[in-house]
Design an enzyme around this catalytic site. Structure first.
Site, PDB file in Angstrom:
ATOM      1  N   ASN A  46      -4.032  11.219  -1.480  1.00  0.00           N
ATOM      2  CA  ASN A  46      -4.747   9.681  -0.972  1.00  0.00           C
ATOM      3  C   ASN A  46      -6.423  10.087  -1.276  1.00  0.00           C
ATOM      4  OD1 ASN A  46      -6.632   8.156   1.110  1.00  0.00           O
ATOM      5  ND2 ASN A  46      -4.608   7.316   0.689  1.00  0.00           N
ATOM      6  N   SER A  47      -6.879   9.076  -1.878  1.00  0.00           N
ATOM      7  CA  SER A  47      -8.336   9.166  -2.194  1.00  0.00           C
ATOM      8  C   SER A  47      -9.372   9.713  -0.977  1.00  0.00           C
ATOM      9  CB  SER A  47      -8.976   7.574  -2.780  1.00  0.00           C
ATOM     10  OG  SER A  47      -7.886   7.255  -3.805  1.00  0.00           O
ATOM     11  N   LYS A  75       0.027  12.430  -6.536  1.00  0.00           N
ATOM     12  CA  LYS A  75      -1.167  12.186  -5.958  1.00  0.00           C
ATOM     13  C   LYS A  75      -1.641  12.602  -4.651  1.00  0.00           C
ATOM     14  CE  LYS A  75      -2.035   9.110  -3.931  1.00  0.00           C
ATOM     15  NZ  LYS A  75      -1.812   7.605  -3.419  1.00  0.00           N
ATOM     16  N   ASP A  77       1.046  -0.871  -4.929  1.00  0.00           N
ATOM     17  CA  ASP A  77       0.296   0.249  -5.154  1.00  0.00           C
ATOM     18  C   ASP A  77       1.053   1.247  -5.730  1.00  0.00           C
ATOM     19  OD1 ASP A  77      -1.264   2.682  -5.125  1.00  0.00           O
ATOM     20  OD2 ASP A  77      -1.365   2.720  -2.784  1.00  0.00           O
ATOM     21  N   ASP A 101       0.999  10.501   2.183  1.00  0.00           N
ATOM     22  CA  ASP A 101       0.840   9.798   0.969  1.00  0.00           C
ATOM     23  C   ASP A 101       0.464  10.511  -0.314  1.00  0.00           C
ATOM     24  OD1 ASP A 101       0.032   7.560  -0.694  1.00  0.00           O
ATOM     25  OD2 ASP A 101      -1.964   7.273  -0.028  1.00  0.00           O
ATOM     26  N   GLU A 133      -3.326   4.351 -10.751  1.00  0.00           N
ATOM     27  CA  GLU A 133      -4.519   4.963 -10.500  1.00  0.00           C
ATOM     28  C   GLU A 133      -4.628   6.249 -11.687  1.00  0.00           C
ATOM     29  OE1 GLU A 133      -3.636   5.656  -6.408  1.00  0.00           O
ATOM     30  OE2 GLU A 133      -4.317   7.626  -6.664  1.00  0.00           O
ATOM     31  N   SER A 136       0.797  -1.155  -0.009  1.00  0.00           N
ATOM     32  CA  SER A 136      -0.093  -0.079  -0.044  1.00  0.00           C
ATOM     33  C   SER A 136       0.840   1.115   0.145  1.00  0.00           C
ATOM     34  CB  SER A 136      -0.965  -0.034   1.147  1.00  0.00           C
ATOM     35  OG  SER A 136      -1.160   1.285   1.630  1.00  0.00           O
ATOM     36  N   GLY A 137       0.476   2.295  -0.892  1.00  0.00           N
ATOM     37  CA  GLY A 137       1.131   3.619  -0.858  1.00  0.00           C
ATOM     38  C   GLY A 137       0.960   4.446   0.559  1.00  0.00           C
ATOM     39  N   LEU A 138      -0.384   4.336   1.066  1.00  0.00           N
ATOM     40  CA  LEU A 138      -0.651   4.812   2.234  1.00  0.00           C
ATOM     41  C   LEU A 138       0.321   4.244   3.358  1.00  0.00           C
ATOM     42  CD1 LEU A 138      -2.233   6.446   4.036  1.00  0.00           C
ATOM     43  CD2 LEU A 138      -4.002   4.712   4.266  1.00  0.00           C
ATOM     44  N   ASP A 142       0.601   4.078  -7.267  1.00  0.00           N
ATOM     45  CA  ASP A 142       0.156   5.494  -7.349  1.00  0.00           C
ATOM     46  C   ASP A 142      -0.157   5.900  -8.938  1.00  0.00           C
ATOM     47  OD1 ASP A 142       0.182   5.758  -4.774  1.00  0.00           O
ATOM     48  OD2 ASP A 142       2.152   6.760  -4.757  1.00  0.00           O
ATOM     49  N   ARG A 155      -6.758   1.489 -11.936  1.00  0.00           N
ATOM     50  CA  ARG A 155      -7.627   2.025 -10.866  1.00  0.00           C
ATOM     51  C   ARG A 155      -8.414   3.243 -11.514  1.00  0.00           C
ATOM     52  NH1 ARG A 155      -5.280   3.061  -4.846  1.00  0.00           N
ATOM     53  NH2 ARG A 155      -6.406   5.001  -4.340  1.00  0.00           N
ATOM     54  N   HIS A 164     -12.551   2.053  -6.818  1.00  0.00           N
ATOM     55  CA  HIS A 164     -12.403   2.857  -5.738  1.00  0.00           C
ATOM     56  C   HIS A 164     -13.688   3.527  -5.297  1.00  0.00           C
ATOM     57  CE1 HIS A 164     -10.502   2.972  -2.112  1.00  0.00           C
ATOM     58  NE2 HIS A 164      -9.643   3.915  -2.528  1.00  0.00           N
TER      59      HIS A 164
HETATM   60  C1  SPV Z   1      -3.391   2.661  -0.329  1.00  0.00           C
HETATM   61  O1  SPV Z   1      -3.748   1.579   0.483  1.00  0.00           O
HETATM   62  O2  SPV Z   1      -2.576   3.262  -0.320  1.00  0.00           O
HETATM   63  C2  SPV Z   1      -4.537   2.849  -1.341  1.00  0.00           C
HETATM   64  C3  SPV Z   1      -5.809   2.493  -0.893  1.00  0.00           C
HETATM   65  O3  SPV Z   1      -4.288   3.532  -2.401  1.00  0.00           O
HETATM   66  S1  SPV Z   1      -6.392   3.851  -0.337  1.00  0.00           S
HETATM   67  O4  SPV Z   1      -5.801   4.273   0.832  1.00  0.00           O
HETATM   68  O5  SPV Z   1      -7.706   3.246   0.100  1.00  0.00           O
HETATM   69  O6  SPV Z   1      -6.713   4.687  -1.548  1.00  0.00           O
HETATM   70 MG    MG Z   2      -2.524   4.279  -2.391  1.00  0.00          MG
END
Ligand code: SPV
Ligand code: MG
Length: 559
Positions: A138-139, A136, A101, A74, A130, A62-64, A103, A175, A206
């Site tokens: 975070n979503s 980017k 992930d 992130d 994505e 995971s990027g986060l 990004d 994504r 997502h």
């Molecule tokens: C991540 O885990 O970094 C994601 C998923 O991209 S989210 O954080 O839900 O966007």
């Molecule tokens: Mg991410």
């Protein structure tokens, strides 16, 4: 490109067969599976290992979580090479597929090509990119500022990635952030179709809503034109059966390892701070042994046994066959080496001193009441003929234990640790320890050493050689230079010399009565060099009742 099984170093000695499918092929299979599949987030080597050990079939890098474990946001604050470096640890630590992930692919189509190349080199099974803009966000942050990528530009990135992969099974997941950015289902479907046509292996749709409605609507409309991946972080209360029914291929539990570790670290740090003690938390946290197990300490131990040349390990040979008649009834039921000083047997003290200096291979050569030494749990060699033979026969009974790096010592010695340490560091094929102190009371029998130079402290470290050892002062040789304490060090050359000397002495009629000084004198007579390592006190041997009293003082540090 070989796909290592785990732990960075493929171990061909392991009996287990490597998995038949590569990691990328297994990720492909997860996406294509008719079953609902799950992968869990990890953010470093150890969390990746835990995910694998738990039984998950794959890892979401995971990027986060990766940015969080670095302590940054992130928002592409960690560079892509820093991410790749961490992925390498994760990949080395595991054998299951890792989906990165990625990004936005860290740039344009060209950056994407290089990313795919570097991921394949590290056995990463796939990447998810994505359709947002670099850098980017975070979503789940600031929905209004989630600008989407141009569809054609993003399709070019997918194509570039697919064209540059060398492994046909490497997966690229596209994504769609249209629902996150508020562009609606129609836009999401339009993008899904375009990305699918561009070659994406799966679509990740997502959503940041707390209910799965828009995800289910997408899945229904998409109708499995290619596998669908979801991240139910916000709609976590949805029963998993709903995803199954909707025909979702893969669920990503996207951040639960980092979140659980943060929770645990916060609570434990607060408790330690408040209690100023570890008593309350010890049972709540992983043991150090558990960490060792996760790190694979056992494998390293096995490898050490296999690859570290056992011949280079220092071996201690301890001569402890005699009864010690001058100690009378004290040795009626035990050998001298088992006499206790301060409740601890002499031999145990000796072995502990060796261990202190990392000499763990200790062989005790026993004779009188050998069973008492056997009970003490060392490696034993027995001179069955101890009553009628001398030290040399005892030593020869351990010939098969000889190594290229040996300490040979009497079993009744007590000495300060530095003496052994310095001897181990000394150079020379055969080095004996000689005490030059004049004040040491002479016990029985003294081994007077006559050396090439007296112990002149100003000549510290100068090479001194032995001329002769004698039980009595040799009147024609003047004052002895000191006393041999009964300890010597031997390297590979010295070992060969000693083995040859023993073979020669075995031909002599008096062989059975010979002592270690006889062996040393024989070496000298044969032109071999015996070096001298001088000390000044800080040792004693236990031959008499008087020595036993002195030994008690010695172990209390009074000598
Ligand atoms: C991540 O885990 O970094 C994601 C998923 O991209 S989210 O954080 O839900 O966007
Ligand atoms: Mg991410």
């Amino acid at each position: 490109m070989p796909d290592p099984v785990s732990n960075h170093i493929p171990d061909k000695t392991r009996k287990t067969r490597p998995p038949e499918l590569s990691r990328s092929a297994r990720l492909h299979a997860l996406l294509a599976s008719q079953e609902l599949e799950f992968i869990l987030e990890a953010h470093n080597g150890i969390s990746a290992k835990i995910v694998e050990r738990t039984g998950f079939k794959g890892i979401w890098a995971s990027g986060l979580a990766l940015s969080a474990q670095f302590g940054v946001r992130d928002s592409n604050e960690a560079s892509w090479t820093q991410i790749i470096d961490m992925l390498e640890f994760m990949s080395d630590a595991t054998s299951i597929p890792i989906l990165l992930d990625g990004d936005t692919g860290y740039g344009n189509f060209n950056n994407m090509r290089r990313l795919v190349c570097k991921l394949e080199q590290r056995h990463i099974a796939g990447v998810c990119i994505e359709d947002k803009l670099f850098p980017k966000t975070n979503s789940f942050i600031d929905g209004k500022r989630q600008p989407l990528a141009d569809i054609d530009e993003f399709c070019g990135k997918i194509k570039a990635g697919k064209d540059s992969q060398r492994d046909d099974d490497f997966c690229i997941v596209a994504r769609i952030e249209a629902l996150i950015a508020g562009w609606g289902l129609a836009e999401a479907l339009r993008r899904a179709e375009a990305y699918h046509q561009a070659g994406a292996d799966a679509i990740l749709i997502h959503s940041k809503r707390s209910r799965p409605d828009e995800i289910i609507a997408f899945a229904n409309a998409w109708d499995n034109r290619c596998p669908v991946v979801i991240v139910p972080t916000k709609y976590y209360s949805t029963p998993t059966a709903v995803f199954r029914k909707a025909g979702i291929s893969l669920v990503i539990w996207a951040n639960h390892m980092i979140r659980s570790s943060i929770e645990s670290m916060e609570s434990i740090s607060q408790q330690i701070m408040a209690e100023q003690s570890l008593t309350g938390i010890e049972d709540q946290i992983a043991s150090v042994d558990h960490i060792f197990a996760l790190q694979g300490a056992d494998e390293l131990r096995r490898a050490q046994e296999r690859y570290l040349n056992p011949a280079t390990e220092t071996q201690a040979l301890v001569l402890a066959a005699s009864r010690g008649h001058s100690l009378y009834e004290l040795t009626e039921d035990r050998p001298k080496a088992m006499l206790t000083i301060g409740g601890v047997p002499l031999i145990r003290r000796l072995v502990d001193e060796f261990r202190e200096q990392s000499v763990t291979a200790v062989t005790v050569i026993a004779g009188y009441k050998a069973e008492k030494l056997a009970a003490a749990g060392f490696d034993l060699c027995i001179n069955e003929d101890y009553q009628d033979t001398g030290e040399l026969v005892s030593l020869a009974s351990a010939l098969d234990k000889f190594t290229d790096d040996m300490i040979i010592t009497y079993g009744d010695l007590l000495f300060r640790g530095y003496i052994l340490r310095d001897l181990l560091e000394s150079t020379g094929d055969i080095v004996i320890v000689v005490d030059s102190a004049r004040h040491v009371p002479v016990s029985d029998p003294p081994d007077y050493a006559y050396c090439s130079q007296e112990d002149d402290r100003a000549l510290f470290m100068a090479e001194v050689t032995l001329k002769h050892i004698a039980e009595r002062k040799k009147l024609d040789s003047g004052e002895p230079s000191g006393r041999w304490i009964g300890m010597l060090k031997v390297n590979a050359t010295g070992r060969a010399q000693i083995e040859a000397a023993i073979a020669e002495l075995q031909q002599q009629p008096d062989y059975r009565q010979l002592s270690l000084p006889d062996l040393i004198n024989h070496l000298l007579a044969g032109g071999k060099t015996v070096n001298v390592h001088y000390i000044n006190g800080h040792w004693l041997d236990v031959n008499t009742l008087d020595d036993l009293d002195k030994a008690a003082d010695f172990t209390h540090g009074q000598s």
